[in-house]
Design a protein around this motif. Structure first.
Motif, PDB file in Angstrom:
ATOM      1  N   GLY A   1     -41.738  -2.624 -27.116  1.00 38.83           N
ATOM      2  CA  GLY A   1     -41.648  -3.939 -26.214  1.00 38.83           C
ATOM      3  C   GLY A   1     -41.266  -5.109 -26.849  1.00 38.83           C
ATOM      4  N   VAL A   2     -41.059  -5.554 -28.112  1.00 39.07           N
ATOM      5  CA  VAL A   2     -40.496  -6.654 -28.713  1.00 39.07           C
ATOM      6  C   VAL A   2     -38.997  -6.974 -28.391  1.00 39.07           C
ATOM      7  CG1 VAL A   2     -40.063  -7.559 -30.879  1.00 39.07           C
ATOM      8  CG2 VAL A   2     -42.112  -6.381 -30.352  1.00 39.07           C
ATOM      9  N   PHE A   3     -38.223  -6.055 -28.222  1.00 37.58           N
ATOM     10  CA  PHE A   3     -37.186  -6.153 -28.010  1.00 37.58           C
ATOM     11  C   PHE A   3     -36.296  -5.603 -26.592  1.00 37.58           C
ATOM     12  CE2 PHE A   3     -36.920  -5.433 -32.508  1.00 37.58           C
ATOM     13  CZ  PHE A   3     -36.391  -6.701 -33.005  1.00 37.58           C
ATOM     14  N   GLU A   4     -37.454  -5.176 -25.663  1.00 36.19           N
ATOM     15  CA  GLU A   4     -37.304  -4.827 -24.266  1.00 36.19           C
ATOM     16  C   GLU A   4     -36.443  -5.627 -23.543  1.00 36.19           C
ATOM     17  OE1 GLU A   4     -40.722  -3.443 -22.745  1.00 36.19           O
ATOM     18  OE2 GLU A   4     -41.528  -5.396 -22.249  1.00 36.19           O
ATOM     19  N   ARG A   5     -36.601  -6.909 -23.586  1.00 40.76           N
ATOM     20  CA  ARG A   5     -36.168  -7.789 -22.587  1.00 40.76           C
ATOM     21  C   ARG A   5     -34.451  -8.228 -23.117  1.00 40.76           C
ATOM     22  NH1 ARG A   5     -41.142 -12.160 -21.607  1.00 40.76           N
ATOM     23  NH2 ARG A   5     -42.620 -10.483 -21.676  1.00 40.76           N
ATOM     24  N   LEU A   6     -34.055  -7.929 -24.057  1.00 38.26           N
ATOM     25  CA  LEU A   6     -32.699  -7.736 -24.367  1.00 38.26           C
ATOM     26  C   LEU A   6     -31.926  -6.870 -23.871  1.00 38.26           C
ATOM     27  CD1 LEU A   6     -34.281  -9.685 -26.748  1.00 38.26           C
ATOM     28  CD2 LEU A   6     -32.439  -8.830 -28.320  1.00 38.26           C
ATOM     29  N   ASP A   7     -30.554  -7.182 -23.412  1.00 37.81           N
ATOM     30  CA  ASP A   7     -29.866  -6.195 -22.801  1.00 37.81           C
ATOM     31  C   ASP A   7     -29.602  -4.908 -23.523  1.00 37.81           C
ATOM     32  OD1 ASP A   7     -29.464  -8.088 -20.731  1.00 37.81           O
ATOM     33  OD2 ASP A   7     -27.597  -8.710 -21.560  1.00 37.81           O
ATOM     34  N   CYS A   8     -29.660  -4.947 -24.812  1.00 39.98           N
ATOM     35  CA  CYS A   8     -29.541  -3.819 -25.549  1.00 39.98           C
ATOM     36  C   CYS A   8     -30.734  -3.389 -26.266  1.00 39.98           C
ATOM     37  CB  CYS A   8     -28.480  -4.114 -26.825  1.00 39.98           C
ATOM     38  SG  CYS A   8     -28.648  -5.418 -27.975  1.00 39.98           S
ATOM     39  N   GLY A   9     -32.116  -3.945 -25.895  1.00 33.09           N
ATOM     40  CA  GLY A   9     -33.193  -3.690 -26.348  1.00 33.09           C
ATOM     41  C   GLY A   9     -33.552  -2.186 -26.864  1.00 33.09           C
ATOM     42  N   ASP A  10     -33.283  -1.251 -25.706  1.00 28.47           N
ATOM     43  CA  ASP A  10     -33.482   0.101 -26.019  1.00 28.47           C
ATOM     44  C   ASP A  10     -32.688   0.626 -26.953  1.00 28.47           C
ATOM     45  OD1 ASP A  10     -35.072   0.025 -23.961  1.00 28.47           O
ATOM     46  OD2 ASP A  10     -33.882   0.885 -22.250  1.00 28.47           O
ATOM     47  N   GLU A  11     -31.470   0.250 -27.162  1.00 26.35           N
ATOM     48  CA  GLU A  11     -30.507   0.766 -28.511  1.00 26.35           C
ATOM     49  C   GLU A  11     -31.024   0.349 -29.617  1.00 26.35           C
ATOM     50  OE1 GLU A  11     -26.133   1.076 -27.534  1.00 26.35           O
ATOM     51  OE2 GLU A  11     -26.842  -0.472 -26.212  1.00 26.35           O
ATOM     52  N   LEU A  12     -31.551  -1.106 -29.834  1.00 22.18           N
ATOM     53  CA  LEU A  12     -32.014  -1.619 -31.063  1.00 22.18           C
ATOM     54  C   LEU A  12     -33.219  -0.664 -31.421  1.00 22.18           C
ATOM     55  CD1 LEU A  12     -32.028  -5.410 -30.407  1.00 22.18           C
ATOM     56  CD2 LEU A  12     -30.459  -4.149 -32.021  1.00 22.18           C
ATOM     57  N   GLN A  13     -34.195  -0.453 -30.538  1.00 20.86           N
ATOM     58  CA  GLN A  13     -35.406   0.305 -30.704  1.00 20.86           C
ATOM     59  C   GLN A  13     -35.069   1.730 -31.060  1.00 20.86           C
ATOM     60  OE1 GLN A  13     -38.300  -0.956 -30.559  1.00 20.86           O
ATOM     61  NE2 GLN A  13     -39.425   1.087 -31.143  1.00 20.86           N
ATOM     62  N   GLN A  14     -34.202   2.364 -30.693  1.00 11.96           N
ATOM     63  CA  GLN A  14     -33.745   3.776 -30.959  1.00 11.96           C
ATOM     64  C   GLN A  14     -33.344   3.734 -32.484  1.00 11.96           C
ATOM     65  OE1 GLN A  14     -30.728   4.927 -28.303  1.00 11.96           O
ATOM     66  NE2 GLN A  14     -32.423   4.951 -26.544  1.00 11.96           N
ATOM     67  N   ARG A  15     -32.472   2.668 -32.683  1.00  8.43           N
ATOM     68  CA  ARG A  15     -32.117   2.648 -34.221  1.00  8.43           C
ATOM     69  C   ARG A  15     -33.244   2.426 -35.286  1.00  8.43           C
ATOM     70  NH1 ARG A  15     -25.784   1.383 -34.333  1.00  8.43           N
ATOM     71  NH2 ARG A  15     -25.382   1.876 -32.246  1.00  8.43           N
ATOM     72  N   LEU A  16     -34.253   1.601 -34.682  1.00  5.49           N
ATOM     73  CA  LEU A  16     -35.284   1.491 -35.533  1.00  5.49           C
ATOM     74  C   LEU A  16     -36.144   2.483 -35.783  1.00  5.49           C
ATOM     75  CD1 LEU A  16     -36.349  -2.148 -34.178  1.00  5.49           C
ATOM     76  CD2 LEU A  16     -35.716  -1.724 -36.666  1.00  5.49           C
TER      77      LEU A  16
END
Length: 243
Positions: A56-71
């Motif tokens: 949920g930390v990055f979910e509101r960014l347009d690329c939030g899902d991709e950032l989460q996957q890399r993390l």
């Protein structure tokens, strides 16, 4: 007598303010200190070993899902931060890397430097691009890599290109939002490795430069514990860990 501290103020960007507050809440910081410079150095270490709590930390960014996957991949590679002799790792590293074929190391090394050359060319660094394209050999070795020289006069021009240009290429990518600039320090201190940082953050830059996934080969090598060293002008040495 020290001057009074200047109170931290929210950034003039609602989306960034909201992101910083979500990051603060994820680590139990509920006040405006989330807006202090470098407040989130070491942020990702708070979620070792499995990354739980980042949802949920990055979910509101347009690329939030991709950032989460890399993390998620980062946490998978690094695993537990507890050292065999006791204590904990200050940074993420591949403590138990999987084996990798030396030919694959060489292939990914070539791929990465070629992509860095293309990126340097695109971002107005033709001299760096030429120097990277002049590499004639990627030598694959095994063992603990020696340290690079610290004195500037002892460094090759190729090493300076990696340290002074390649490590800073993403800072030349203009983005419409301040997310990348703000997150650069927390991401860098994941491993104090610009290549790892830039791979994890690439979704924030992708739409603003015409270079295809430039840091993936580097992250793949890092995931296997492989590190590079430069002591000659046209050669890069890649050290595989002894497993």
């Amino acid at each position: 007598m020290q001057p009074p501290s200047v109170p931290a103020v929210p950034p003039d960007h609602p989306g960034l303010e909201a992101l910083l507050r979500r990051m603060g809440e994820a680590v139990g910081i509920m006040d405006d200190s989330v807006f202090e410079n470098d407040k989130f150095v070491g942020f990702f270490q708070s979620f070792r070993p499995d990354g739980r709590g980042l949802d949920g930390v990055f979910e509101r960014l347009d690329c939030g899902d991709e950032l989460q996957q890399r993390l998620e991949k980062l946490f998978e590679v690094a695993g537990d931060d507890r050292r065999p002799q006791g204590g904990r790792d200050a940074f993420f590293l591949a403590r138990s890397p999987k084996p990798i074929d030396p030919k694959v190391v060489e292939s990914k090394a070539v791929d990465w430097t070629e992509r860095m050359a293309a990126m340097a060319e695109t971002l107005g660094e033709p001299e760096a691009a030429d120097r990277l394209r002049a590499i004639t050999k990627h030598r694959v070795l095994e063992g603990i890599p020696p340290k690079h020289p610290k004195q500037d006069h002892e460094k090759t021009e190729l090493l300076k290109t990696f340290q002074n240009v390649v490590e800073n290429l993403v800072t030349q990518i203009a983005t419409p939002d301040p997310f990348a600039e703000t997150l650069r320090a927390p991401y860098y201190f994941v491993s104090c490795d610009a290549g790892v940082r830039d791979h994890l953050m690439w979704p924030l830059y992708r739409d603003h430069v015409e270079v295809e996934e430039p840091f993936q080969p580097y992250f793949d090598l890092w995931s296997h514990g492989v590190k590079f060293r430069v002591y000659q002008e046209n050669q890069v040495d890649w050290y595989m860990p002894r497993l």
